[in-house]
Design an enzyme around this catalytic site. Structure first.
Site, PDB file in Angstrom:
ATOM      1  N   VAL A  15     -13.842  31.176  15.238  1.00 46.10           N
ATOM      2  CA  VAL A  15     -14.731  31.085  14.075  1.00 46.10           C
ATOM      3  C   VAL A  15     -14.193  30.086  13.044  1.00 46.10           C
ATOM      4  CG1 VAL A  15     -15.900  32.386  12.253  1.00 46.10           C
ATOM      5  CG2 VAL A  15     -15.448  33.482  14.448  1.00 46.10           C
ATOM      6  N   GLU A 192     -13.317  41.422  26.390  1.00 41.17           N
ATOM      7  CA  GLU A 192     -11.869  41.210  26.293  1.00 41.17           C
ATOM      8  C   GLU A 192     -11.191  41.758  27.554  1.00 41.17           C
ATOM      9  OE1 GLU A 192     -10.387  39.936  23.534  1.00 41.17           O
ATOM     10  OE2 GLU A 192     -12.236  39.793  22.390  1.00 41.17           O
ATOM     11  N   LYS A 207     -19.245  48.327  12.546  1.00 34.07           N
ATOM     12  CA  LYS A 207     -20.381  47.594  11.954  1.00 34.07           C
ATOM     13  C   LYS A 207     -21.385  48.588  11.350  1.00 34.07           C
ATOM     14  CE  LYS A 207     -19.778  43.861  15.277  1.00 34.07           C
ATOM     15  NZ  LYS A 207     -20.162  43.396  16.619  1.00 34.07           N
TER      16      LYS A 207
HETATM   17  P1  NAP Z   1      -9.429  34.138  17.016  1.00 33.47           P
HETATM   18  O1  NAP Z   1     -10.123  33.108  17.823  1.00 33.47           O
HETATM   19  O2  NAP Z   1      -8.470  35.053  17.687  1.00 33.47           O
HETATM   20  O3  NAP Z   1      -8.664  33.375  15.826  1.00 33.47           O
HETATM   21  C1  NAP Z   1      -7.779  34.033  14.981  1.00 33.47           C
HETATM   22  C2  NAP Z   1      -7.112  32.989  14.104  1.00 33.47           C
HETATM   23  O4  NAP Z   1      -6.266  33.662  13.179  1.00 33.47           O
HETATM   24  C3  NAP Z   1      -6.232  32.011  14.878  1.00 33.47           C
HETATM   25  O5  NAP Z   1      -6.358  30.701  14.357  1.00 33.47           O
HETATM   26  C4  NAP Z   1      -4.823  32.534  14.638  1.00 33.47           C
HETATM   27  O6  NAP Z   1      -3.826  31.502  14.628  1.00 33.47           O
HETATM   28  C5  NAP Z   1      -4.963  33.105  13.239  1.00 33.47           C
HETATM   29  N1  NAP Z   1      -3.990  34.159  13.006  1.00 33.47           N
HETATM   30  C6  NAP Z   1      -3.861  35.309  13.689  1.00 33.47           C
HETATM   31  N2  NAP Z   1      -2.825  36.015  13.216  1.00 33.47           N
HETATM   32  C7  NAP Z   1      -2.296  35.267  12.208  1.00 33.47           C
HETATM   33  C8  NAP Z   1      -1.187  35.432  11.350  1.00 33.47           C
HETATM   34  N3  NAP Z   1      -0.397  36.511  11.433  1.00 33.47           N
HETATM   35  N4  NAP Z   1      -0.941  34.476  10.440  1.00 33.47           N
HETATM   36  C9  NAP Z   1      -1.720  33.371  10.362  1.00 33.47           C
HETATM   37  N5  NAP Z   1      -2.792  33.155  11.159  1.00 33.47           N
HETATM   38  C10 NAP Z   1      -3.052  34.095  12.070  1.00 33.47           C
HETATM   39  O7  NAP Z   1     -10.461  35.085  16.247  1.00 33.47           O
HETATM   40  P2  NAP Z   1     -11.996  34.783  15.940  1.00 33.47           P
HETATM   41  O8  NAP Z   1     -12.788  35.124  17.146  1.00 33.47           O
HETATM   42  O9  NAP Z   1     -12.149  33.445  15.353  1.00 33.47           O
HETATM   43  O10 NAP Z   1     -12.326  35.933  14.873  1.00 33.47           O
HETATM   44  C11 NAP Z   1     -11.979  35.781  13.519  1.00 33.47           C
HETATM   45  C12 NAP Z   1     -12.682  36.887  12.709  1.00 33.47           C
HETATM   46  O11 NAP Z   1     -14.086  36.750  12.861  1.00 33.47           O
HETATM   47  C13 NAP Z   1     -12.344  38.306  13.147  1.00 33.47           C
HETATM   48  O12 NAP Z   1     -12.304  39.162  12.051  1.00 33.47           O
HETATM   49  C14 NAP Z   1     -13.522  38.685  14.035  1.00 33.47           C
HETATM   50  O13 NAP Z   1     -13.765  40.085  14.093  1.00 33.47           O
HETATM   51  C15 NAP Z   1     -14.641  37.984  13.307  1.00 33.47           C
HETATM   52  N6  NAP Z   1     -15.811  37.699  14.146  1.00 33.47           N
HETATM   53  C16 NAP Z   1     -15.661  36.982  15.266  1.00 33.47           C
HETATM   54  C17 NAP Z   1     -16.776  36.712  16.042  1.00 33.47           C
HETATM   55  C18 NAP Z   1     -16.678  35.888  17.305  1.00 33.47           C
HETATM   56  O14 NAP Z   1     -17.694  35.712  17.969  1.00 33.47           O
HETATM   57  N7  NAP Z   1     -15.518  35.357  17.651  1.00 33.47           N
HETATM   58  C19 NAP Z   1     -18.031  37.230  15.662  1.00 33.47           C
HETATM   59  C20 NAP Z   1     -18.148  37.960  14.474  1.00 33.47           C
HETATM   60  C21 NAP Z   1     -17.013  38.188  13.721  1.00 33.47           C
HETATM   61  P3  NAP Z   1      -3.514  30.592  15.936  1.00 33.47           P
HETATM   62  O15 NAP Z   1      -4.738  29.770  16.171  1.00 33.47           O
HETATM   63  O16 NAP Z   1      -2.360  29.770  15.528  1.00 33.47           O
HETATM   64  O17 NAP Z   1      -3.228  31.566  17.017  1.00 33.47           O
END
Ligand code: NAP
Length: 446
Positions: A15, A192, A207
């Site tokens: 995201v 997952e 949600k």
């Molecule tokens: P993601 O792809 O796993 O990305 C997570 C990001 O956070 C990565 O860039 C990671 O860094 C960073 N991160 C994780 N732990 C960290 C830490 N301790 N310190 C600094 N940075 C950290 O997750 P995502 O899918 O984008 O989801 C992000 C949010 O959006 C979540 O809350 C999720 O529930 C929500 N969301 C996601 C979706 C979807 O379709 N993906 C839909 C609705 C809502 P690195 O890149 O360096 O690993």
């Protein structure tokens, strides 16, 4: 000339990276719509070295999410790391304490700490926007909080998890088992490696807790949500649903009842003609029943980088516009404690599938136990052991061997209570006229 809105983003994954791209690609549109330039000035993630295919040349890399939240040069802190704990929680709290506005897509954080964070936002003057946390690109939050601000809501229900809807759709369309469809969902990246959070209903529950708060003006209470997942659903349930005019969906339902507010997540039979029944695959949908308003159904992508980022960017645009709306639709002191309606008092129709012993008296025993709980049957289908409905002459032609055969019996009840159904089925099990656990699926009428 209004100063640009300076945005800091923590999390550059699926995201976050897409948010950076969309802000860059839509910079003119955002400036035209908000009257202000929107600029990403600082970012952070776990690894600075990771290749990301992003133009971060003029952007500061903050040493941690907390450092970014405390950076005086940013106006808006965007949290896209996920998780209800650290580092998201401390960083969001710090940003709000610093009077910054916060945008997040983090349903887990909001379901657990939403009220406390809303209070911090209120006290320090920042906004707390989370449109992407439920249904990604579907404007679920804004519809409940703003679009229906003057409408009393009776019920909200929806398909809030694309993984489950994908699995149920494939099971229905191809007659496959839950396990086969789950494997495919994992191969395609819809589920997952550990799918339990999705398929056991917990993602939907988080949600739903947020939606219920917005709909009913109550404090977010994830612990008040009754949760059942989809792993017990069998292809024969989906076939039976089709024959009976229903489709099975994992629904999150929040409804005002005589005994309080019911929040429940479970596989649900919905009439095949309903809007929600038409929603197939990974698509999400939400239906809202409000006083004097015909049901409103919103349908769209509930996940994915681009779809989720579009909602995050719309929240950032609201910050650029200077819009300040109470996160849960009313000041925190006006949010009431959730009066949880006991699940045992739930009332509705039920689908019940039993594996009955093909012995004289079995049907009478089942009928007696249901009658003792005042449960009336709307329809009953007794099947051949091979799954086909029993032909009218079948009973007379049984031989002695058939007496030990198991016969699927499917019942649809009229509206009755959860407690009554559970007691009746426990008694039927005790009578030993069935084997295994009865399958029970609640029916939701539109
Ligand atoms: P993601 O792809 O796993 O990305 C997570 C990001 O956070 C990565 O860039 C990671 O860094 C960073 N991160 C994780 N732990 C960290 C830490 N301790 N310190 C600094 N940075 C950290 O997750 P995502 O899918 O984008 O989801 C992000 C949010 O959006 C979540 O809350 C999720 O529930 C929500 N969301 C996601 C979706 C979807 O379709 N993906 C839909 C609705 C809502 P690195 O890149 O360096 O690993």
């Amino acid at each position: 000339m209004v100063a640009p809105l300076k945005v800091g983003i923590a999390g550059l994954g699926t995201v976050g990276a897409e948010v950076v791209r969309q802000i860059e690609q839509q910079s003119r549109l955002l400036a035209a719509r908000t009257g202000r330039a929107v600029r990403v000035v600082a970012v952070t993630a776990r690894s600075k070295a990771k290749k990301r295919d992003l133009n971060l040349q003029d952007v500061i890399w903050a040493k941690s999410p907390l450092a970014l939240a405390n950076d005086p040069s940013i106006d808006c802190f965007v949290e896209l790391m996920g998780g209800s704990g650290e580092p998201a929680l401390s960083a969001v709290e710090a940003a709000l304490r610093n009077g910054k506005s916060v945008v997040t897509a983090n349903k887990a954080l909001l379901a657990r700490h939403g009220v406390r964070l809303a209070k911090l936002a209120e006290e320090h003057g920042g906004a707390l926007n989370f449109e992407a946390a439920v249904g990604a690109a579907i404007p679920a939050i804004k519809t409940l909080r703003e679009g229906l601000a003057g409408t009393e809501i009776h019920r909200v229900y929806g398909i809030l998890n694309g993984t489950c809807n994908y699995i149920l759709t494939r099971m229905e369309q191809e007659g496959l088992s839950f396990a086969e469809c789950l494997k495919d969902a994992q191969r395609l990246g819809y589920a997952e490696a550990d799918p339990s959070f999705d398929v056991d209903g917990h993602d939907t529950a988080q949600k739903l807790a947020i939606l219920a708060s917005l709909a009913f003006g109550t404090k977010v209470a994830q612990s008040a949500v009754y949760v059942e997942g989809i792993s017990s659903i069998k292809p024969e349930d989906l076939r039976a649903a089709e024959e009976l005019g229903y489709r099975v969906k994992l629904l999150g339902v929040a409804v005002r009842t005589k005994t309080g507010i019911e929040q429940r997540v479970h596989p649900t039979m919905v009439p095949r003609s309903s809007s929600i029944a038409q929603v197939m695959g990974v698509t999400n949908a939400l239906t809202i029943d409000g006083e004097g308003v015909p049901p409103i159904t919103l349908v769209g992508p509930g996940a994915g980088g681009a779809a989720t980022a579009s909602a995050v960017v719309s929240d950032i645009a609201d910050v650029a516009r200077g819009l300040h709306i109470a996160p849960f639709g009313r000041p925190v002191k006006r949010l009431r404690k959730t009066e949880k309606a006991p699940m045992m008092r739930h009332e509705g129709g039920y689908y019940i599938r039993l594996m009955a012993r093909d012995l004289p008296g079995t049907a009478a025993t089942i009928a007696k136990r249901l009658a003792q709980q005042n449960i009336s049957i709307e329809s009953i289908v007794q099947r051949h052991p091979n799954g086909a409905p029993e032909p009218p002459q079948g009973r007379g032609k049984r031989n002695a061997k058939a007496a030990s055969t198991l016969v699927p019996v499917i019942l649809i009840t009229y509206a009755t209570s959860e407690d009554g159904v559970r007691q009746a089925l426990a008694a039927v099990q005790n009578d030993k006229v069935i084997t295994g656990r009865p399958q029970v699926i609640r029916i939701e009428k539109n």
